[in-house]
Design a protein around this motif. Structure first.
Motif, PDB file in Angstrom:
ATOM      1  N   SER A 113      -6.057 -47.379   1.266  1.00  0.00           N
ATOM      2  CA  SER A 113      -4.881 -47.897   1.969  1.00  0.00           C
ATOM      3  C   SER A 113      -3.665 -47.102   1.506  1.00  0.00           C
ATOM      4  CB  SER A 113      -4.673 -49.385   1.675  1.00  0.00           C
ATOM      5  OG  SER A 113      -4.162 -49.567   0.359  1.00  0.00           O
ATOM      6  N   ASN A 114      -2.531 -47.338   2.158  1.00  0.00           N
ATOM      7  CA  ASN A 114      -1.306 -46.633   1.775  1.00  0.00           C
ATOM      8  C   ASN A 114      -0.463 -47.434   0.787  1.00  0.00           C
ATOM      9  OD1 ASN A 114      -0.300 -48.658   3.464  1.00  0.00           O
ATOM     10  ND2 ASN A 114       1.342 -47.352   4.249  1.00  0.00           N
ATOM     11  N   SER A 115      -1.051 -48.498   0.211  1.00  0.00           N
ATOM     12  CA  SER A 115      -0.279 -49.333  -0.718  1.00  0.00           C
ATOM     13  C   SER A 115      -0.198 -48.668  -2.089  1.00  0.00           C
ATOM     14  CB  SER A 115      -0.917 -50.717  -0.836  1.00  0.00           C
ATOM     15  OG  SER A 115      -2.248 -50.624  -1.294  1.00  0.00           O
ATOM     16  N   LEU A 116       0.926 -48.878  -2.757  1.00  0.00           N
ATOM     17  CA  LEU A 116       1.199 -48.224  -4.033  1.00  0.00           C
ATOM     18  C   LEU A 116       1.712 -49.231  -5.048  1.00  0.00           C
ATOM     19  CD1 LEU A 116       1.779 -45.641  -5.814  1.00  0.00           C
ATOM     20  CD2 LEU A 116       4.061 -45.644  -4.769  1.00  0.00           C
ATOM     21  N   GLY A 117       1.043 -49.260  -6.195  1.00  0.00           N
ATOM     22  CA  GLY A 117       1.537 -50.038  -7.320  1.00  0.00           C
ATOM     23  C   GLY A 117       2.205 -49.115  -8.319  1.00  0.00           C
ATOM     24  N   ILE A 118       3.458 -49.390  -8.666  1.00  0.00           N
ATOM     25  CA  ILE A 118       4.226 -48.541  -9.579  1.00  0.00           C
ATOM     26  C   ILE A 118       4.352 -49.234 -10.929  1.00  0.00           C
ATOM     27  CG2 ILE A 118       6.439 -47.397  -9.994  1.00  0.00           C
ATOM     28  CD1 ILE A 118       6.839 -47.342  -6.949  1.00  0.00           C
ATOM     29  N   PHE A 119       3.942 -48.530 -11.990  1.00  0.00           N
ATOM     30  CA  PHE A 119       4.068 -49.036 -13.359  1.00  0.00           C
ATOM     31  C   PHE A 119       5.088 -48.176 -14.091  1.00  0.00           C
ATOM     32  CE2 PHE A 119       3.051 -48.734 -17.865  1.00  0.00           C
ATOM     33  CZ  PHE A 119       2.966 -50.071 -18.226  1.00  0.00           C
ATOM     34  N   THR A 120       6.057 -48.825 -14.694  1.00  0.00           N
ATOM     35  CA  THR A 120       7.100 -48.094 -15.400  1.00  0.00           C
ATOM     36  C   THR A 120       7.537 -48.874 -16.624  1.00  0.00           C
ATOM     37  OG1 THR A 120       9.309 -47.122 -15.193  1.00  0.00           O
ATOM     38  CG2 THR A 120       8.901 -49.155 -13.968  1.00  0.00           C
ATOM     39  N   MET A 121       8.139 -48.177 -17.541  1.00  0.00           N
ATOM     40  CA  MET A 121       8.766 -48.818 -18.694  1.00  0.00           C
ATOM     41  C   MET A 121      10.278 -48.653 -18.636  1.00  0.00           C
ATOM     42  SD  MET A 121       5.934 -47.866 -21.604  1.00  0.00           S
ATOM     43  CE  MET A 121       5.634 -46.221 -20.963  1.00  0.00           C
ATOM     44  N   THR A 168       8.725 -52.738 -19.520  1.00  0.00           N
ATOM     45  CA  THR A 168       9.743 -52.525 -20.559  1.00  0.00           C
ATOM     46  C   THR A 168       9.156 -51.748 -21.739  1.00  0.00           C
ATOM     47  OG1 THR A 168       9.405 -54.532 -21.890  1.00  0.00           O
ATOM     48  CG2 THR A 168      10.797 -54.729 -19.912  1.00  0.00           C
ATOM     49  N   ALA A 169       9.998 -51.358 -22.657  1.00  0.00           N
ATOM     50  CA  ALA A 169       9.567 -50.556 -23.808  1.00  0.00           C
ATOM     51  C   ALA A 169       8.648 -51.322 -24.742  1.00  0.00           C
ATOM     52  CB  ALA A 169      10.796 -50.058 -24.569  1.00  0.00           C
TER      53      ALA A 169
END
Length: 704
Positions: free
Chosen positions: A307-315, A361-362
């Motif tokens: 699919s074109n769905s995107l999960g973004i993980f960030t700190m 978060t950090a």
């Protein structure tokens, strides 16, 4: 005589090679290919041809092609332009299947050079031998160790075989792509550079390459396309076999288009048409070389998202928001995590923002097992086609990188059908460790989002090709004299092809215009009918809103008078009268003959949209109704057809039927029709059809 397929296979997968002009100096054009063939361990026979030497680079040399023990599959001609024609003649007499001509100085220079090139082609065709070049950098097939190229890019090492192929009209650009791909650690099986394309061209090379089972993705470069049918066939086969083509087509600007004609004497074609044909057949048009390499690398595994769905993980929230913006631009769906999953993530990390982008978060950095569980839960619960993690310089940290990689690999195992992508700034060797595990890695988030968007583009195109097979009945051919057609003559032809027109009648000179107009109905439109007056409004040859018989007589007299005054030389058939058609959405449609792709259908909204905004799109003819629907939805003004400010939706289904029918007619009459204009056309409310109010057919000029 060899078939075209056999002969190009002899060029790209030969069992024996002759090098005419072979040199002991491995830095010379005649020395490099021999050096590469020896270093690669090419298993076939290699015959250096040099009448001045007994051996070349340790191999027995031969005085000429004619004295070789056998006719080689391919001959590499590393001789000056002045000696090339004779070399081609000797190859043809010996029964060589294909020849590569390195030398420049042919059609790209002057008429004398063109004459030499033409003579070379004449000789080759007489024997069925195929020619690559001239003015090209040659080919390689790393899977068998065949290097028929003098590219200096190979001085630092030969190519590792792999699922990427390169087809380039420009030798320098193709070699540059090869070098950049090798720096990225990418494997390549095939490179073909076509140069002047006196015989083998980009289309034919591409057609051969999409058939190769060891190729998943092809990077292509062209300045123009010479063989429309083979090119489109190659694009169709690539899509059917789920092979991505990432294309660099130059000549967007007026300056660029002029440079193309100077460089290879190729017709660039309309750039807007190239864009449309690439969309039509699922090709990705790269705007930069870096983009071309990035997308080819991502597609080389042949794995595409579900699919074109995107999960973004960030700190870091800021980076996550920036990536979400870029993702939307790339057509990706940054859908939120399910509510229950958000609660679970919040329970793990109370300070996290678990929506999407998911900001851990950090705090996550200090507890890698927790981060592993956090990302695993995100992958399990989010149901994303892609995961993108933003890690900055963290992977380069000596104390952090190993544990981070282990955490990501462990988390990725939680959802094996999610494509994992990361942004990081790290040395190449660290990046490679991630790529070897299947991660897509980029330094720039915007570039990564464009790459993921391209993967979605290919997936959707492949699925579309698998779900339907266009079944187009052949259009009916018409006989045209070559003379211009009037609107009255054009309409019955196009009506038979599937275009709807309103009822009309012809007021001939001497007829009672009032009576004829009354037979059609009021209010009416009166227009001059003449094969010599294509643009009626320029002479005042159109009067609208005629209310009754008296006005019709006055209008007809006025139009006849204007025609006599402004175009006394024109042949006048009379005046067409038809009812005024109001309502609906005004569009424009037509056919033009593109230099590269032949008949293409143009569509756009009428009025200011086409005149000022140039909101139009194209498709190569013919195409089916579903493709016409895709075409219609491409224009920026499509919302007008959906209905705005309370207006009823338009009959888009009928419009798609008309555009497809027009394309079938255009394809059937490609040799006799130069262009077709339908302007204006009214798309009525849904279920009420489409009505073309004017039509023009311009026949193709006949050769003298």
């Amino acid at each position: 005589m060899l078939t075209r397929t056999d002969s190009i296979s002899a060029l790209l997968a030969p069992n024996s090679v002759a090098l005419v002009g072979a040199s002991d100096d491995v830095t010379r054009i005649g020395g490099r290919p021999l050096r590469y063939l020896r270093e690669s361990g090419f298993a076939g026979a290699v015959y250096p041809v040099n009448p001045k030497r007994e051996t070349v680079q340790g191999l027995k040399a031969y005085a000429s092609i004619g004295v070789l023990p056998q006719a080689p599959d391919v001959a590499i001609l590393a001789v000056p332009a002045a000696a090339t024609v004779q070399a081609v003649e000797e190859c043809a007499e010996r029964g060589v299947k294909a020849a590569i001509v390195f030398s420049a100085g042919f059609a790209e220079t002057d008429e004398a050079g063109r004459a030499m090139q033409d003579e070379m082609v004449r000789i080759a065709r007489g024997s069925g031998m195929r020619l690559l070049g001239p003015n090209c950098l040659g080919v390689f097939n790393s899977s068998i160790g065949f290097y028929g190229t003098f590219s200096a890019m190979l001085d630092s090492g030969l190519v590792t075989p792999g699922p990427i192929g390169i087809v380039s009209q420009s030798g320098a650009y193709g070699s540059h792509l090869m070098y950049l791909a090798r720096l990225r650690g990418l494997g390549m099986n095939h490179l073909v550079t076509t140069g002047n394309e006196c015989d083998i061209n980009v289309a034919e090379a591409l057609r051969w390459m999409v058939e190769q089972p060891d190729v998943n993705v092809i990077m292509a470069y062209a300045e123009g396309i010479r063989d429309r049918d083979t090119f489109i066939e190659a694009l169709e086969v690539a899509r059917e076999r789920r092979k991505a083509i990432v294309f660099m087509k130059v000549g967007r600007s007026e300056v660029g288009a002029h440079a193309v004609s100077s460089h290879t004497a190729a017709l660039a074609g309309s750039d807007a048409v190239f864009d449309a044909v690439f969309r039509q057949y699922g090709v990705w048009r790269a705007s930069t070389t870096a983009e071309q390499i990035d997308i080819a690398a991502a597609c080389s595994r042949g794995v595409y998202p579900r699919s074109n769905s995107l999960g973004i993980f960030t700190m870091s929230g800021g980076f996550g928001i920036q990536m979400a913006d870029d993702a939307e631009t790339a057509g990706l769906d940054v859908k939120p995590m399910p509510e229950k999953a958000q609660q679970e993530l919040k329970a793990m990390l109370p300070y996290a923002s678990p929506v999407n982008p998911v900001d851990a978060t950090a705090q996550a950095v200090t507890d890698l097992p927790l981060m592993t569980s956090f990302i695993s839960a995100m992958l399990e619960k989010g149901d994303y086609g892609f995961f993108a993690g933003i890690f900055g310089s963290g992977p380069a940290s000596p104390t952090f990188s190993g544990k981070l990689r282990q955490a990501l690999e462990t988390a990725a195992a939680a959802s094996r059908d999610t494509i994992m992508a990361l942004t990081m700034t790290a040395p190449d060797e660290i990046v490679r460790t991630y790529e070897d595990k299947g991660f897509i890695v980029a330094q720039d988030g915007s570039a990564l989002m464009k790459t993921l968007g391209a993967m979605v583009h290919f997936k959707e195109s492949f699925d579309l090709a698998a779900s339907r097979k266009p079944d187009l009945s052949p259009g009916e051919k018409i006989a045209l004299s070559g003379e211009s057609l009037s609107e009255r003559e054009a309409k019955p032809i196009l009506a038979k092809a599937g275009v709807t027109f309103p009822k009309e009648a012809l007021i001939k000179p001497g007829d009672d215009a009032g009576v004829v107009s009354a037979s059609v109905g009021f209010p009416a439109v009166l227009k001059i009918s003449s094969p010599d007056i294509a643009h009626k409004t320029e002479i005042g040859g159109v009067i609208v809103g005629v209310k009754d018989e008296a006005e019709a007589r006055e209008a007809a007299a006025t139009i006849f008078a204007r025609a006599r005054e402004k175009r006394p030389d024109a042949r006048i058939e009379g005046i067409l009268v038809s009812p005024m058609i109001s309502g609906g959405v005004e569009i424009i449609a037509g056919v033009v003959r593109d230099p590269a792709f032949g008949p293409v259908v143009m569509f756009g909204l009428g009025g200011v949209f086409v005149e000022v905004l140039k909101d139009v799109t194209f498709r190569a003819a013919p195409f089916d109704v579903p493709e016409a629907h895709r075409m219609i939805r491409e224009i920026r003004g499509f919302a007008m057809l959906e209905g705005v400010r309370g207006a009823a939706p338009s009959d888009v289904d009928a419009l798609a039927e008309m555009l497809s029918a027009l394309s079938v007619f255009a394809a059937a009459n490609a040799d006799t029709v130069e262009s077709i204009d339908l302007n204006p056309v009214r798309v009525m409310e849904k279920g009420k059809g489409v009505v073309a109010l004017d039509a023009l057919i311009v026949p193709a000029r006949r050769e003298a």
